[in-house]
Design an enzyme around this catalytic site. Sequence first.
Site, PDB file in Angstrom:
ATOM      1  N   LYS A 107       0.820  -1.208   0.000  1.00 26.24           N
ATOM      2  CA  LYS A 107       0.000   0.000   0.000  1.00 26.24           C
ATOM      3  C   LYS A 107       0.863   1.271   0.000  1.00 26.24           C
ATOM      4  CE  LYS A 107      -2.210  -0.740   3.853  1.00 26.24           C
ATOM      5  NZ  LYS A 107      -1.634  -2.021   4.293  1.00 26.24           N
ATOM      6  N   ARG A 167      -9.351   1.454   9.467  1.00 21.19           N
ATOM      7  CA  ARG A 167      -9.060   0.028   9.683  1.00 21.19           C
ATOM      8  C   ARG A 167     -10.055  -0.645  10.601  1.00 21.19           C
ATOM      9  NH1 ARG A 167      -2.607  -1.145   9.554  1.00 21.19           N
ATOM     10  NH2 ARG A 167      -2.152   0.748   8.438  1.00 21.19           N
ATOM     11  N   ARG A 204      11.682  -6.694   4.609  1.00 16.04           N
ATOM     12  CA  ARG A 204      11.649  -5.278   4.994  1.00 16.04           C
ATOM     13  C   ARG A 204      12.254  -5.088   6.389  1.00 16.04           C
ATOM     14  NH1 ARG A 204       5.928  -2.314   5.091  1.00 16.04           N
ATOM     15  NH2 ARG A 204       5.799  -3.117   7.198  1.00 16.04           N
ATOM     16  N   ARG A 240      12.266  -2.154  10.947  1.00  9.96           N
ATOM     17  CA  ARG A 240      11.043  -1.783  11.673  1.00  9.96           C
ATOM     18  C   ARG A 240      10.793  -2.748  12.811  1.00  9.96           C
ATOM     19  NH1 ARG A 240       5.894  -0.125   8.052  1.00  9.96           N
ATOM     20  NH2 ARG A 240       4.853  -1.315   9.682  1.00  9.96           N
ATOM     21  N   ARG A 296      -0.248  -9.192  13.214  1.00 13.36           N
ATOM     22  CA  ARG A 296      -0.829  -8.081  12.443  1.00 13.36           C
ATOM     23  C   ARG A 296      -1.772  -8.606  11.366  1.00 13.36           C
ATOM     24  NH1 ARG A 296       4.473  -5.742  10.782  1.00 13.36           N
ATOM     25  NH2 ARG A 296       3.385  -4.370   9.351  1.00 13.36           N
TER      26      ARG A 296
END
Length: 196
Positions: free
Chosen positions: A14, A89, A128, A134, A145
Amino acid sequence: MTRLLLIGPPGAGKGTQAVRLSEACGVPAISTGDIFRANVRDETELGVKAKEFMDAGKYVPDSLTNDLVRSRLNDADVTGGFLLDGYPRTTAQVDELDDILSAGGHSLDVVVLLVADSDEIVSRLSKRAVEQGRSDDTEEVIRHRLDVYEEQTAPLVDIYTKRDLVVTVDGLGSMDDVTKRITDALGERGIVLSLS
Ligand code: ADP
């Protein structure tokens, strides 16, 4: 003038597409995840509150998230439209957004649902994690998640489908392929973007 939402599981791409599409539409991309991360980095009051939820792979409470978006959507650069990435969300956030928009006499034009299968997502996010470090990209937190997405955010697709706003796009393949799929799908709805 475009008011567009991007919905999809974590890792569907996204963020990448949001930046490209917002440039093509000439509207700001507003990513709640980016705004929260900037607040965490700057150790603001909001950042301190949001961090514990984010690190655990949980959603930041609606009250905090809604206030943040309400204030951002009142900024001057948003009067000509926006692209929201990662908001709403939850159903409470859908209600809040409806409220914010209707107060200004506006409504959404389209909701882009970016899909990808969970094995691909876990592999992308693990990559990632190495590249960007992160703190919410460990495998355990990623799986959590995904569960939270299925439970709290997937139902939003029904809500927006009933309003005939959803275009579904496959998030697999190169970034350019996905951008083209999205622009084609939007074109079919009469939303023409000029990609540079
Ligand atoms: P991803 O889509 O990969 O989960 P984001 O950058 O969009 O990444 O979001 C990172 C984190 O920020 C989320 O896991 C959540 O903790 C928080 N967050 C972002 N947007 C929202 C939202 N609309 N409601 C609640 N929490 C949010």
